[in-house]
Design an enzyme around this catalytic site. Structure first.
Site, PDB file in Angstrom:
ATOM      1  N   CYS A 138      -2.674  -1.055   3.071  1.00  0.00           N
ATOM      2  CA  CYS A 138      -3.358  -0.008   3.829  1.00  0.00           C
ATOM      3  C   CYS A 138      -3.883   1.138   2.969  1.00  0.00           C
ATOM      4  CB  CYS A 138      -2.419   0.543   4.902  1.00  0.00           C
ATOM      5  SG  CYS A 138      -3.186   1.845   5.902  1.00  0.00           S
ATOM      6  N   HIS A 142      -3.060   7.815   6.574  1.00  0.00           N
ATOM      7  CA  HIS A 142      -2.246   7.131   5.553  1.00  0.00           C
ATOM      8  C   HIS A 142      -2.738   7.343   4.128  1.00  0.00           C
ATOM      9  CE1 HIS A 142       0.720   3.471   5.240  1.00  0.00           C
ATOM     10  NE2 HIS A 142       1.199   4.606   4.751  1.00  0.00           N
TER      11      HIS A 142
END
Length: 488
Positions: A88, A138
């Protein structure tokens, strides 16, 4: 704390925008007067852990995704797109900087992108766009449920309804613009985040300034069984057709998890319909570039593994759809070029008729899409700098690797030498490793030399992960993973 090579300050962006010299080769941009051209809106729809193979247009026999399929039929479909580092945080950092992970230092989850990075949000904001980010960020590294204050930690995005990271999709936490008080999305957050995106776009329909919006869903990433009941009821585990590269002893678990995974995907498909209907209703579709993609795939039992990081197709292959308004003169249809994560930003800038900063390393595929350049997209690099998380070293036998993906082959080496070689045309499930096969000696030798050449050009010495952890001052636990729970 970190100093990023080839990264400019925000002031440098402004200087770059005033520069009249267009970049050459893969990053060539138009020298048109951008003030006289209507700027397109840009909408990036980002899923988490959606592999290409789990869509109708991608060939999955178990699921129908009519709205994604329709978008694919209207788009330039990079069918050989990969996530260069299929995790990610590395993907997202490459998305918004156009840089490879060893350049920006974002080769693990839960680390912070340099606040001075030349980023998508800053570039488009500087160009007069209304910029917004909704959903999973993130890239902050301060804890998964911490407030990210306005300023450079948001990398130039103005409108903000986001969280650092959560996989609790029902009543999940987010922060609203400048308010440090945590809020919760109502119900299933993929639905609520979509509604927020629709509100943002609808508010801009009469605005002379275009928008850039990133809608970042957390689904269909695990937990697999938290989609609304309506969607879970659509898939029966025992009726699912499994990929042949799933071991027999995992079939029962995989069937159960696949049913939940597909439920998330079906919900996403409905949200695509809702977004497209809104853009049409607002008369925005004819002037909006849409990118539909994912940060990486999910093995879901293939090759006896789950999740991502590994170099198999279920992990690295991602949807990469570019819906491009007719006014730009680019036809829809499949494209064979091997497209990587860092190529998204420069291609968007090219399509937006905007200069590409020197810090960007990806390829601008605008000329390729226009049919003017067929020299790009023959091969690209995939990387694991430091295995961690679901593919950590002590428990899951994770290891460093570098690989070359072409339109036909996947070739990967680890620190000990050649590891994997697949002919993806003849062996689409990658069940026959051809490394050191005498019949493929010449092909392996060619791929090895091309890989070494690309690594050298990128300044990648391919050293053990510990070297890069020290270089970027990244602290990990005994499993080689950046800890984050104590920061929540």
């Amino acid at each position: 704390m970190k100093t990023i090579l080839r990264t400019l300050s925000i002031l440098s962006i402004c200087i770059c925008f005033s520069c009249s010299n267009a970049k050459k080769n893969d990053k060539t941009i138009a020298n048109a007067d951008t003030n006289s051209i209507k700027k397109p809106n840009v909408l990036i729809i980002l899923t988490d852990q959606l592999r290409t193979q789990a869509t109708g247009y991608g060939g999955d026999p178990n699921i129908k995704t009519p709205h994604i399929d329709k978008l694919a039929s209207m788009s330039a479909n990079f069918k050989n797109a990969v996530s260069g580092m299929p995790v990610c945080t590395p993907f997202k950092a490459s998305l918004i900087t156009g840089q490879r992970p060893l350049t920006n230092g974002m080769f693990m989850n839960d680390v912070q992108l340099d606040t001075n990075a030349v980023s998508m949000g800053k570039i488009y904001t500087n160009a007069g766009y209304n910029t917004g980010f909704i959903g999973k960020w993130h890239m902050d590294g301060h804890g998964r449920l911490r407030f990210i204050p306005p300023g450079n930690r948001r990398q130039g995005f103005q409108f903000w309804k986001a969280n650092e990271c959560t996989h609790n999709y029902n009543g999940s936490v987010y922060f609203d613009n400048n308010d440090p008080t945590p809020k919760k999305w109502e119900g299933y957050d993929t639905f609520s985040q979509t509604d927020a995106a629709i509100d943002f776009m609808s508010a801009k329909k009469d605005d002379n300034n275009p928008f850039l919006l990133v809608l970042s869903w957390g689904t269909p990433h695990a937990p697999y069984h938290s989609a609304p009941k309506k969607y879970k009821d659509m898939f029966l585990p025992d009726s699912l057709e499994l990929r042949p590269n799933i071991p027999k002893n995992m079939e029962k678990k995989v069937r159960k998890d696949l049913a939940g995974y597909y439920a998330h995907v079906a919900a996403i498909d409905d949200m695509i319909a809702k977004i497209m209907e809104t853009l049409k209703k607002n008369n925005q579709l004819d002037n909006t570039i849409i990118v539909f993609t994912s940060d990486h795939g999910d093995l879901l039992g293939s090759h006896g593994a789950y999740k991502k990081q590994q170099p198999y197709d279920e992990s690295i292959r991602t949807p990469m759809l570019f819906y491009i308004p007719e006014s730009l003169g680019i036809k829809a249809g499949n494209r064979n070029a091997v497209f990587n994560s860092e190529d998204i930003l420069p291609t968007l800038l090219g399509l937006s008729n905007m200069p590409i900063p020197e810090s960007v390393e990806g390829i601008n595929y605008t000329a390729y899409l226009e049919g003017k350049d067929d020299t790009v997209g023959k091969e690209t690099i995939i990387t694991c700098v430091q295995p961690f998380g679901q593919w950590n070293r002590p428990k899951r036998h994770g290891k460093e690797y570098r690989g070359l993906v072409t339109q036909k082959y996947t070739y990967v080496k680890d620190l000990e030498g050649p590891w994997l070689l697949f002919d993806n045309d003849a062996d689409p499930y990658q069940m026959n490793n051809l490394v050191n096969n005498k019949e493929y000696t010449d092909i392996q030798s060619d791929l090895e030399s091309r890989l070494i050449k690309r690594l050298k050009a990128n300044g990648d010495e391919f050293l053990p992960g510990a070297h890069y952890l020290e270089k970027w001052n990244i602290k990990v636990n005994e499993e080689g993973t950046v800890p984050y729970r104590h920061l929540n």
